[in-house]
Design an enzyme around this catalytic site. Sequence first.
Site, PDB file in Angstrom:
ATOM      1  N   GLU A  24     -27.038 -12.712   2.995  1.00  0.00           N
ATOM      2  CA  GLU A  24     -27.470 -13.308   1.719  1.00  0.00           C
ATOM      3  C   GLU A  24     -27.317 -12.373   0.510  1.00  0.00           C
ATOM      4  OE1 GLU A  24     -31.388 -14.975   2.304  1.00  0.00           O
ATOM      5  OE2 GLU A  24     -30.843 -15.769   4.249  1.00  0.00           O
TER       6      GLU A  24
ATOM      7  N   GLU B 288     -27.603 -20.720  11.737  1.00  0.00           N
ATOM      8  CA  GLU B 288     -29.061 -20.913  11.652  1.00  0.00           C
ATOM      9  C   GLU B 288     -29.443 -22.372  11.360  1.00  0.00           C
ATOM     10  OE1 GLU B 288     -30.912 -18.257   8.850  1.00  0.00           O
ATOM     11  OE2 GLU B 288     -29.669 -16.559   9.404  1.00  0.00           O
TER      12      GLU B 288
HETATM   13  O1  9MR Z   1     -37.498 -17.388  10.348  1.00  0.00           O
HETATM   14  C1  9MR Z   1     -37.565 -16.062   9.859  1.00  0.00           C
HETATM   15  C2  9MR Z   1     -39.018 -15.640   9.652  1.00  0.00           C
HETATM   16  O2  9MR Z   1     -39.669 -15.562  10.909  1.00  0.00           O
HETATM   17  C3  9MR Z   1     -39.056 -14.285   8.955  1.00  0.00           C
HETATM   18  O3  9MR Z   1     -40.385 -13.940   8.676  1.00  0.00           O
HETATM   19  C4  9MR Z   1     -38.239 -14.374   7.675  1.00  0.00           C
HETATM   20  C5  9MR Z   1     -38.265 -13.058   6.937  1.00  0.00           C
HETATM   21  O4  9MR Z   1     -37.678 -13.278   5.727  1.00  0.00           O
HETATM   22  O5  9MR Z   1     -36.883 -14.687   7.986  1.00  0.00           O
HETATM   23  C6  9MR Z   1     -36.773 -15.983   8.554  1.00  0.00           C
HETATM   24  O6  9MR Z   1     -35.422 -16.221   8.873  1.00  0.00           O
HETATM   25  C7  9MR Z   1     -34.494 -16.182   7.784  1.00  0.00           C
HETATM   26  C8  9MR Z   1     -33.264 -15.451   8.270  1.00  0.00           C
HETATM   27  O7  9MR Z   1     -33.611 -14.138   8.625  1.00  0.00           O
HETATM   28  C9  9MR Z   1     -32.171 -15.467   7.209  1.00  0.00           C
HETATM   29  N1  9MR Z   1     -31.860 -16.825   6.798  1.00  0.00           N
HETATM   30  C10 9MR Z   1     -33.020 -17.592   6.339  1.00  0.00           C
HETATM   31  C11 9MR Z   1     -34.097 -17.618   7.417  1.00  0.00           C
HETATM   32  C12 9MR Z   1     -35.291 -18.422   6.983  1.00  0.00           C
HETATM   33  O8  9MR Z   1     -35.917 -17.799   5.904  1.00  0.00           O
END
Ligand code: 9MR
Length: 328
Positions: free
Chosen positions: A136, A248
């Site tokens: 990102e 994802e």
């Molecule tokens: O689902 C993830 C959550 O458990 C974490 O706390 C979070 C931290 O930012 O990240 C979430 O997953 C993200 C992923 O790492 C990157 N793409 C977006 C996802 C949803 O926010």
Amino acid sequence: MCMSTSMGLKDIASRKGIAVGCCINDAHLNEGKYRSALVRNFNLATPEYELMHSQLCPTRGKYDFENADKVVAFALKHKMRIRGHPLVWQSRLNIPSWLARQKLSRSEAAKLLKDHIMTVMKRYKNEIHDWVVVNEAMNDDFKSGKFKLRKGFWFNRIGPRYVEMAFRLAHIVDPKATLWYNDYSMDEINGKSDAVYRLIKGLLKKGAPIHAIGLQMHLASHWNLDPKSVEANIRRFQKLGLKVGITEMDVRIRKPVTKKKLKKQAKMYSGMLRVALNTRCEDFSLWGVTDAVSWIPESHKGYDAGLILDKKYRPKLAYENLVEALNE
Ligand code: 9MR
């Protein structure tokens, strides 16, 4: 060929040469239903949060790999490939608070970037062969239509070259690893995917070791993604010599969750799986398997039910439509 009903998504998908993946949350690995749903359906695992910088290194100079090790061990035990995620991500949730407070020169920041990448990749050099090196990095300013690299911790201290630097460092640590750029809202051909395409094309021209693009595909059931546009987007990245994966996917539903919305959700899941199959994507991965364990309700207030098994781990229409698409 009739597939036995005891077969999961990964068995049916294996005939089509596509991996089916899911994020894994170590906090639920002690739950039998959660474990079985993962083992039955997936052959590719992404630690949901356990490899985040803030999780691994909450205190300067001290790494705690305990939770990440649990996910890696589970995945290896069940013969799942692992996509390490993320090495470099500017989200405030990912940058450790002790680091965020640091006043750093460019060279000090570059050294910290290198130390983190080396520490994490070296630990799993024999277990993880796919890494989301940068996650990102592109902003999502669809309002202005001006897409550029996000300002953030690494950009502000190292400059835009942190992206190329991260990939080159990762390649030095493990020349055999497949190195991914991963982002959201860039599934169709749009201003953001155009900007990422230009960025990656330019970096490849400079010899940056970027091997794959991850389309996160976090969707909402009231959206209408154009499969042809997604297909064209995937193909243009593949024409650069890159692998592409859906990394994802989930399809959140604005509450109340109704039969009609679940039907639309199912159509979106199978529609994107067909695109992934038609374009020979590396994988079709979901950001969770059951509505009982999902980031959606917390992060998207008023939304729920974004995954393929319900809160009681019963297959939803989305699951059935995925099986149908895989059996075509
Ligand atoms: O689902 C993830 C959550 O458990 C974490 O706390 C979070 C931290 O930012 O990240 C979430 O997953 C993200 C992923 O790492 C990157 N793409 C977006 C996802 C949803 O926010």
